[in-house]
Every structure is written in C-alpha cells, then in structure tokens.
Motif scaffolding. Structure first.
Motif, short mmCIF file in Angstrom:
data_model
loop_
_atom_site.label_atom_id
_atom_site.label_comp_id
_atom_site.label_asym_id
_atom_site.label_seq_id
_atom_site.Cartn_x
_atom_site.Cartn_y
_atom_site.Cartn_z
N LEU A 146 50.08 53.14 41.35
CA LEU A 146 48.90 52.50 41.93
C LEU A 146 48.76 52.82 43.41
O LEU A 146 47.67 53.08 43.90
N ARG A 147 49.87 52.80 44.13
CA ARG A 147 49.84 53.09 45.57
C ARG A 147 49.34 54.51 45.82
O ARG A 147 48.60 54.76 46.76
N THR A 148 49.72 55.44 44.96
CA THR A 148 49.31 56.83 45.10
C THR A 148 47.82 57.02 44.81
O THR A 148 47.15 57.81 45.46
N LEU A 149 47.30 56.28 43.84
CA LEU A 149 45.92 56.45 43.40
C LEU A 149 44.89 55.70 44.25
O LEU A 149 43.70 56.00 44.16
N THR A 150 45.34 54.75 45.07
CA THR A 150 44.41 53.87 45.78
C THR A 150 44.60 53.98 47.29
O THR A 150 45.62 54.46 47.76
N ASP A 151 43.60 53.49 48.03
CA ASP A 151 43.68 53.51 49.49
C ASP A 151 44.22 52.20 50.06
O ASP A 151 44.73 52.17 51.17
N ASP A 152 44.08 51.13 49.33
CA ASP A 152 44.59 49.82 49.75
C ASP A 152 44.98 49.07 48.48
O ASP A 152 44.21 49.05 47.52
N LEU A 153 46.16 48.46 48.47
CA LEU A 153 46.67 47.82 47.26
C LEU A 153 47.39 46.53 47.62
O LEU A 153 48.18 46.50 48.56
N GLU A 154 47.11 45.47 46.86
CA GLU A 154 47.76 44.18 47.11
C GLU A 154 48.07 43.47 45.81
O GLU A 154 47.33 43.60 44.83
N LEU A 155 49.15 42.71 45.83
CA LEU A 155 49.54 41.84 44.74
C LEU A 155 49.60 40.42 45.28
O LEU A 155 50.22 40.18 46.32
N HIS A 156 48.89 39.51 44.62
CA HIS A 156 48.88 38.10 45.05
C HIS A 156 49.30 37.22 43.89
O HIS A 156 48.92 37.45 42.76
N ARG A 157 50.07 36.20 44.22
CA ARG A 157 50.41 35.17 43.25
C ARG A 157 49.92 33.84 43.81
O ARG A 157 50.31 33.45 44.89
N HIS A 158 49.05 33.18 43.06
CA HIS A 158 48.50 31.90 43.45
C HIS A 158 49.20 30.84 42.60
O HIS A 158 48.92 30.71 41.41
N HIS A 159 50.15 30.15 43.20
CA HIS A 159 50.97 29.19 42.47
C HIS A 159 50.16 27.96 42.08
O HIS A 159 49.39 27.44 42.86
N GLY A 160 50.39 27.55 40.86
CA GLY A 160 49.79 26.32 40.37
C GLY A 160 48.33 26.45 40.02
O GLY A 160 47.51 26.73 40.87
N ASN A 161 48.02 26.30 38.78
CA ASN A 161 46.63 26.32 38.31
C ASN A 161 46.16 24.91 37.98
O ASN A 161 45.28 24.73 37.17
N GLY A 162 46.80 23.91 38.59
CA GLY A 162 46.39 22.55 38.34
C GLY A 162 47.09 21.91 37.16
O GLY A 162 46.99 20.71 36.95
N ASN A 163 47.81 22.73 36.38
CA ASN A 163 48.50 22.17 35.22
C ASN A 163 50.01 22.08 35.44
O ASN A 163 50.73 21.62 34.57
N GLY A 164 50.48 22.56 36.57
CA GLY A 164 51.90 22.49 36.90
C GLY A 164 52.76 23.48 36.15
O GLY A 164 53.96 23.52 36.33
N LYS A 165 52.17 24.30 35.28
CA LYS A 165 52.96 25.22 34.46
C LYS A 165 52.66 26.69 34.72
O LYS A 165 53.49 27.53 34.48
N SER A 166 51.46 26.99 35.17
CA SER A 166 51.10 28.39 35.30
C SER A 166 50.60 28.70 36.71
O SER A 166 50.35 27.80 37.50
N SER A 167 50.48 29.99 36.97
CA SER A 167 49.93 30.46 38.22
C SER A 167 49.04 31.66 37.89
O SER A 167 48.99 32.11 36.75
N THR A 168 48.33 32.16 38.89
CA THR A 168 47.48 33.33 38.70
C THR A 168 48.05 34.49 39.49
O THR A 168 48.40 34.34 40.66
N VAL A 169 48.17 35.64 38.84
CA VAL A 169 48.60 36.86 39.50
C VAL A 169 47.40 37.79 39.55
O VAL A 169 46.72 38.01 38.54
N THR A 170 47.14 38.32 40.75
CA THR A 170 45.99 39.20 40.97
C THR A 170 46.46 40.51 41.59
O THR A 170 47.25 40.50 42.53
N ILE A 171 45.95 41.60 41.07
CA ILE A 171 46.16 42.93 41.66
C ILE A 171 44.80 43.39 42.16
O ILE A 171 43.82 43.38 41.43
N SER A 172 44.75 43.79 43.44
CA SER A 172 43.50 44.23 44.07
C SER A 172 43.73 45.61 44.69
O SER A 172 44.79 45.88 45.24
#
Length: 128
Positions: A95-121
C-alpha cells in the motif's frame, strides 16, 4: 464526497474496485495510476474484510479532485492486533508503494463496549 456501503465480504471486492476505477477517471489519472489504485483498493479492502465482524458492513468514502483521489474504507472489528503491528506487514508495504499518503486509524469503542472501527485511508495524486 461519495460513500459506498456493502456487506464486508470478499464477494464485494470486485464492485468496490470497479466503482473506484470508474471514479478515478475523473481525477486525470494515467492508466498506470488507475491500475495501482485498483491494487491499493484490493489490498486495503481485503485486509479489512479479514478483520470485520461477521455480517457487518464496509464503508468506502471517496473524495475526488482534478489532481487527487482520496479513498477511505473502514469496518467494525473486535480484533485488537490491528494497531501498529499491521504497519510492519507486507501488505502495508505494498500500500505504501502504491499510494502517496497512507494512514491506519483505530477508533476505539462503537458505543457497545465490544467493538471498534478500523479505517485505512490513502491518497493518490494524479500525474499530469
């Protein structure tokens, strides 16, 4: 901004890749850049499908300009090993080779106390 939501299943990879490539045509991207974009979308979404909660959705967000293509995709997950160790994996280097800017984010807690959201941009800047 354009947003696409589908089930977080590998069978949805081809439609996501197709929408991404079609939208990239509006960003003055070369054919080589569109091919790289398809590979980057494949890698990002495949990674997210592997960690997604079964039966959940993947969201893909597109921001387009005449000189850049911005892509973001995310899923809900209960897996915890996705944080920084992922950035040492081979797929991240692709991914780093193919793109000009790359980020991974983890947003803890989706309000249910069990899951989170992982985003690749990532961003690919069009070469004129």
């Amino acid at each position: 901004m354009i947003e696409l939501r589908t089930p977080a299943e590998a069978s949805q990879l081809a439609p996501i890749r197709g929408v991404s490539a079609a939208l990239a045509g509006q960003c003055n991207m070369s054919l080589d850049q569109i091919a790289d974009l398809r590979l980057a979308v494949d890698e990002a979404c495949s990674t997210l499908f592997r960690i997604a909660i079964q039966g959940s959705e993947i969201f893909c967000k597109y921001r387009l300009s005449s000189d850049a293509f911005n892509f973001s995709a995310g899923v809900a997950t209960t897996r915890t090993e996705v944080d920084r160790p992922y950035e040492r994996r081979f797929g991240w280097h692709v991914l780093r080779t193919l793109t000009d800017d790359l980020e991974l984010h983890r947003h803890h807690g989706n309000g249910n106390g069990k899951s989170s959201t992982v985003t690749i941009s990532f961003t690919i800047v069009a070469v004129s």
